[in-house]
Design a protein around this motif. Structure first.
Motif, PDB file in Angstrom:
ATOM      1  N   GLY A   1      26.664  79.715 -12.604  1.00  0.00           N
ATOM      2  CA  GLY A   1      25.756  79.132 -13.591  1.00  0.00           C
ATOM      3  C   GLY A   1      25.933  77.640 -13.794  1.00  0.00           C
ATOM      4  N   TYR A   2      26.509  76.945 -12.820  1.00  0.00           N
ATOM      5  CA  TYR A   2      26.710  75.504 -12.926  1.00  0.00           C
ATOM      6  C   TYR A   2      25.505  74.762 -12.355  1.00  0.00           C
ATOM      7  N   THR A   3      25.188  73.629 -12.956  1.00  0.00           N
ATOM      8  CA  THR A   3      24.166  72.752 -12.400  1.00  0.00           C
ATOM      9  C   THR A   3      24.828  71.806 -11.407  1.00  0.00           C
ATOM     10  N   GLN A   4      24.012  71.133 -10.614  1.00  0.00           N
ATOM     11  CA  GLN A   4      24.571  70.121  -9.713  1.00  0.00           C
ATOM     12  C   GLN A   4      25.229  69.008 -10.523  1.00  0.00           C
TER      13      GLN A   4
ATOM     14  N   ASN B   1      30.050  66.071 -11.983  1.00  0.00           N
ATOM     15  CA  ASN B   1      30.941  65.480 -12.989  1.00  0.00           C
ATOM     16  C   ASN B   1      32.358  66.003 -12.829  1.00  0.00           C
ATOM     17  N   TYR B   2      32.485  67.288 -12.593  1.00  0.00           N
ATOM     18  CA  TYR B   2      33.811  67.892 -12.421  1.00  0.00           C
ATOM     19  C   TYR B   2      34.519  67.319 -11.192  1.00  0.00           C
ATOM     20  N   LEU B   3      33.777  67.171 -10.091  1.00  0.00           N
ATOM     21  CA  LEU B   3      34.379  66.688  -8.844  1.00  0.00           C
ATOM     22  C   LEU B   3      34.511  65.171  -8.792  1.00  0.00           C
ATOM     23  N   GLY B   4      33.835  64.481  -9.705  1.00  0.00           N
ATOM     24  CA  GLY B   4      33.907  63.021  -9.710  1.00  0.00           C
ATOM     25  C   GLY B   4      33.075  62.377  -8.621  1.00  0.00           C
ATOM     26  N   VAL B   5      31.944  63.007  -8.277  1.00  0.00           N
ATOM     27  CA  VAL B   5      31.031  62.443  -7.279  1.00  0.00           C
ATOM     28  C   VAL B   5      29.645  62.366  -7.898  1.00  0.00           C
ATOM     29  N   LYS B   6      28.759  61.623  -7.260  1.00  0.00           N
ATOM     30  CA  LYS B   6      27.383  61.544  -7.749  1.00  0.00           C
ATOM     31  C   LYS B   6      26.659  62.851  -7.486  1.00  0.00           C
ATOM     32  N   ARG B   7      25.702  63.180  -8.356  1.00  0.00           N
ATOM     33  CA  ARG B   7      24.936  64.409  -8.215  1.00  0.00           C
ATOM     34  C   ARG B   7      24.261  64.494  -6.850  1.00  0.00           C
ATOM     35  N   GLU B   8      23.821  63.369  -6.335  1.00  0.00           N
ATOM     36  CA  GLU B   8      23.165  63.353  -5.036  1.00  0.00           C
ATOM     37  C   GLU B   8      24.082  63.888  -3.934  1.00  0.00           C
ATOM     38  N   MET B   9      25.381  63.645  -4.074  1.00  0.00           N
ATOM     39  CA  MET B   9      26.329  64.135  -3.071  1.00  0.00           C
ATOM     40  C   MET B   9      26.367  65.661  -3.063  1.00  0.00           C
ATOM     41  N   ILE B  10      26.274  66.272  -4.229  1.00  0.00           N
ATOM     42  CA  ILE B  10      26.257  67.739  -4.292  1.00  0.00           C
ATOM     43  C   ILE B  10      25.042  68.245  -3.524  1.00  0.00           C
ATOM     44  N   SER B  11      23.910  67.605  -3.724  1.00  0.00           N
ATOM     45  CA  SER B  11      22.698  67.986  -2.996  1.00  0.00           C
ATOM     46  C   SER B  11      22.894  67.802  -1.490  1.00  0.00           C
ATOM     47  N   PHE B  12      23.479  66.685  -1.094  1.00  0.00           N
ATOM     48  CA  PHE B  12      23.746  66.448   0.337  1.00  0.00           C
ATOM     49  C   PHE B  12      24.661  67.533   0.903  1.00  0.00           C
ATOM     50  N   TYR B  13      25.716  67.885   0.155  1.00  0.00           N
ATOM     51  CA  TYR B  13      26.637  68.919   0.615  1.00  0.00           C
ATOM     52  C   TYR B  13      25.925  70.264   0.738  1.00  0.00           C
ATOM     53  N   GLU B  14      25.153  70.621  -0.280  1.00  0.00           N
ATOM     54  CA  GLU B  14      24.482  71.922  -0.272  1.00  0.00           C
ATOM     55  C   GLU B  14      23.432  72.027   0.827  1.00  0.00           C
ATOM     56  N   ASN B  15      22.840  70.901   1.190  1.00  0.00           N
ATOM     57  CA  ASN B  15      21.834  70.891   2.256  1.00  0.00           C
ATOM     58  C   ASN B  15      22.429  70.546   3.613  1.00  0.00           C
ATOM     59  N   ASN B  16      23.759  70.510   3.688  1.00  0.00           N
ATOM     60  CA  ASN B  16      24.487  70.218   4.917  1.00  0.00           C
ATOM     61  C   ASN B  16      24.087  68.883   5.540  1.00  0.00           C
ATOM     62  N   GLU B  17      23.790  67.924   4.674  1.00  0.00           N
ATOM     63  CA  GLU B  17      23.455  66.576   5.139  1.00  0.00           C
ATOM     64  C   GLU B  17      24.681  65.671   5.184  1.00  0.00           C
TER      65      GLU B  17
ATOM     66  N   VAL C   1      31.647  67.975   3.665  1.00  0.00           N
ATOM     67  CA  VAL C   1      32.381  68.035   2.400  1.00  0.00           C
ATOM     68  C   VAL C   1      33.847  67.730   2.691  1.00  0.00           C
ATOM     69  N   PRO C   2      34.420  66.725   2.018  1.00  0.00           N
ATOM     70  CA  PRO C   2      35.838  66.428   2.232  1.00  0.00           C
ATOM     71  C   PRO C   2      36.710  67.632   1.864  1.00  0.00           C
ATOM     72  N   LEU C   3      37.777  67.814   2.604  1.00  0.00           N
ATOM     73  CA  LEU C   3      38.688  68.925   2.382  1.00  0.00           C
ATOM     74  C   LEU C   3      39.213  68.949   0.943  1.00  0.00           C
ATOM     75  N   GLU C   4      39.487  67.784   0.374  1.00  0.00           N
ATOM     76  CA  GLU C   4      40.001  67.734  -0.994  1.00  0.00           C
ATOM     77  C   GLU C   4      39.001  68.356  -1.968  1.00  0.00           C
ATOM     78  N   LEU C   5      37.712  68.102  -1.754  1.00  0.00           N
ATOM     79  CA  LEU C   5      36.693  68.681  -2.635  1.00  0.00           C
ATOM     80  C   LEU C   5      36.570  70.180  -2.415  1.00  0.00           C
ATOM     81  N   LEU C   6      36.681  70.612  -1.152  1.00  0.00           N
ATOM     82  CA  LEU C   6      36.647  72.049  -0.884  1.00  0.00           C
ATOM     83  C   LEU C   6      37.812  72.756  -1.570  1.00  0.00           C
ATOM     84  N   GLU C   7      38.971  72.111  -1.594  1.00  0.00           N
ATOM     85  CA  GLU C   7      40.125  72.697  -2.276  1.00  0.00           C
ATOM     86  C   GLU C   7      39.878  72.794  -3.774  1.00  0.00           C
ATOM     87  N   GLN C   8      39.272  71.759  -4.368  1.00  0.00           N
ATOM     88  CA  GLN C   8      38.941  71.805  -5.791  1.00  0.00           C
ATOM     89  C   GLN C   8      37.930  72.920  -6.076  1.00  0.00           C
TER      90      GLN C   8
END
Length: 112
Positions: A17-20, A25-41, A44-51
């Motif tokens: 139930g989380y929004t992008q 905000n939790y990961l400390g990246v811009k919202r656009e990056m979440i969209s890029f990651y989700e669309n495989n554009e 994703v850095p390993l550190e973020l995958l671990e988080q």
């Protein structure tokens, strides 16, 4: 990275139930990056995958599952909450890490 990684992140994010915005905000990246990651554009850095692994209470390998359905079967718990704070997310992440470690120890103990 496999194309499935972004779908897994999106699937887990939606299941919890989380929004992008919340996730960014939790990961400390811009919202656009979440969209890029989700669309495989973007990869994703390993550190973020671990988080994300800790936050969602899943092992790291889940992000590289063959299918989204396979990844979703690995979810140990899912808390849905509206307007969750970053502090709450940090607490859930800590809890997720504890659950993952308990499961690992239990598997080792029982020889699984």
């Amino acid at each position: 990275m496999e194309a499935i990684t972004g779908l897994v992140i999106k699937g887990l994010r939606e299941r919890f139930g989380y929004t992008q915005d919340t996730l960014s905000n939790y990961l400390g990246v811009k919202r656009e990056m979440i969209s890029f990651y989700e669309n495989n554009e973007r990869d994703v850095p390993l550190e973020l995958l671990e988080q994300l692994s800790d936050l969602f209470g899943v092992e790291l390998h889940v992000f590289f599952s063959a299918t989204l359905e396979e990844a979703m079967t690995e979810v140990v718990f899912a808390f849905r909450k509206d307007a969750i704070s970053e502090h709450d997310m940090a607490q859930l992440s800590s809890f997720g890490k504890i659950v993952k470690n308990y499961i690992k120890i239990n598997r080792l103990y029982h020889g699984l």
